[in-house]
Design a protein around this motif. Structure first.
Motif, PDB file in Angstrom:
ATOM      1  N   TRP A  87     -16.146  29.087 -34.716  1.00  0.00           N
ATOM      2  CA  TRP A  87     -16.304  28.295 -33.492  1.00  0.00           C
ATOM      3  C   TRP A  87     -15.131  28.651 -32.599  1.00  0.00           C
ATOM      4  O   TRP A  87     -13.971  28.459 -32.965  1.00  0.00           O
ATOM      5  CB  TRP A  87     -16.309  26.828 -33.865  1.00  0.00           C
ATOM      6  N   ALA A 107     -13.402  21.920 -38.502  1.00  0.00           N
ATOM      7  CA  ALA A 107     -14.794  22.069 -38.079  1.00  0.00           C
ATOM      8  C   ALA A 107     -15.686  22.111 -39.317  1.00  0.00           C
ATOM      9  O   ALA A 107     -15.395  22.821 -40.278  1.00  0.00           O
ATOM     10  CB  ALA A 107     -14.958  23.351 -37.266  1.00  0.00           C
ATOM     11  N   LYS A 126     -19.937  20.864 -31.441  1.00  0.00           N
ATOM     12  CA  LYS A 126     -19.989  22.251 -30.957  1.00  0.00           C
ATOM     13  C   LYS A 126     -21.042  22.391 -29.864  1.00  0.00           C
ATOM     14  O   LYS A 126     -22.173  21.948 -30.009  1.00  0.00           O
ATOM     15  CB  LYS A 126     -20.292  23.201 -32.113  1.00  0.00           C
ATOM     16  N   LYS A 185     -16.025  18.248 -35.037  1.00  0.00           N
ATOM     17  CA  LYS A 185     -14.696  17.837 -35.487  1.00  0.00           C
ATOM     18  C   LYS A 185     -14.499  16.393 -35.042  1.00  0.00           C
ATOM     19  O   LYS A 185     -14.981  16.001 -33.986  1.00  0.00           O
ATOM     20  CB  LYS A 185     -13.600  18.710 -34.858  1.00  0.00           C
TER      21      LYS A 185
END
Length: 257
Positions: A38, A81, A105, A133
């Motif tokens: 990510w 993440a 995301k 997250k």
């Protein structure tokens, strides 16, 4: 050590050869799968972990029907993440409520608040996996239980449970959640005609009886000292007597799917 390495390989540290670059590019592929990366706003890359491999997510219970994870971390902390791929029930167990920043995301970080005892359902399997997250913005430790709804057990109920001290608080196509409350000295005889997940919201001392009469005599019985977050997968039962023999209100979530 660095100088010796550079002398032997003829490559300065931080500069990769063409073969290394190809490997690095492959290893750092951006995407939404576990093991993908990510790209954050500052340009850094963070690997996406399977939720159970995220350091603050601990597997508390696992069978063919569910996997239950307890999530705990201190104020101000941000998780790595991670990816949720199964439909999930989330139970929030922070007294006085919880404040977080949820960074999903593909979206900007969003502030969110959860009340004590709030239950949410995440449609991650049939919709799309959740990659995110979480930052704890509260002044108390985060405490959440994530129960993955993996498979329907062999015994289910086609209609909702109707029983004293039980309130149906969450209904989705795949599951139902009841809030069970029993005050000190109160008792009830209940039949759960389904497999279920029992999560304690407020602990206490309860007495369980099987084959007992209405006043609790006869049959077999035992006492259980419970605390917030205790989690058990239970089989169907008929005429189970539950009595609160403690001095505090006992509360639990009963979840079926």
């Amino acid at each position: 050590v660095v100088k010796v390495y550079e002398a032997v390989t003829k490559t300065p540290v931080g500069i990769k050869g063409s073969g290394d670059s190809a490997v690095a590019a492959k290893e750092q592929k951006e995407g939404d799968e576990v093991g993908d990366f990510w790209k954050m706003e500052d340009g850094t890359l963070e690997e996406i972990l399977e939720v159970a491999n995220e350091p603050c997510h601990f597997v508390a219970l696992e069978n063919e029907y569910t996997r239950v994870l307890k999530v705990k971390f201190v104020p101000g902390y941000t998780t790595c993440a991670h990816r949720h791929a199964e439909d999930s029930l989330y139970y929030f167990l922070v007294e006085d409520g919880l404040k977080v920043v949820n960074h999903v995301k593909g979206s900007a970080p969003q502030c969110d608040c959860m009340d004590f005892g709030e239950v949410r359902f995440g449609n991650h399997k049939e919709d799309k996996p959740l990659v995110h997250k979480i930052t704890n913005m509260s002044d108390k430790d985060m405490f959440c239980i994530d129960a993955e709804v993996i498979k329907r057990p062999p015994v289910v109920s086609v209609i909702p449970l109707v029983a004293e001290y039980h309130e149906l608080i969450k209904t989705r196509e795949k599951c139902r959640v009841y809030h069970f409350t029993l005050g000190p000295g109160q008792s009830t005889t209940i039949s759960y005609t389904f497999f279920y997940l029992n999560i304690v919201l407020r602990g206490g001392t309860i007495k369980i009886g099987l084959g007992c009469s209405a006043d609790g005599s006869g049959g077999i019985s035992w006492e259980e000292d419970t605390k917030m977050g205790d989690t058990h997968w239970k089989e169907p039962c008929v005429n189970m007597r539950i009595e609160n023999v403690g001095s505090t209100v006992y509360e639990a979530f009963i979840s079926e799917w």
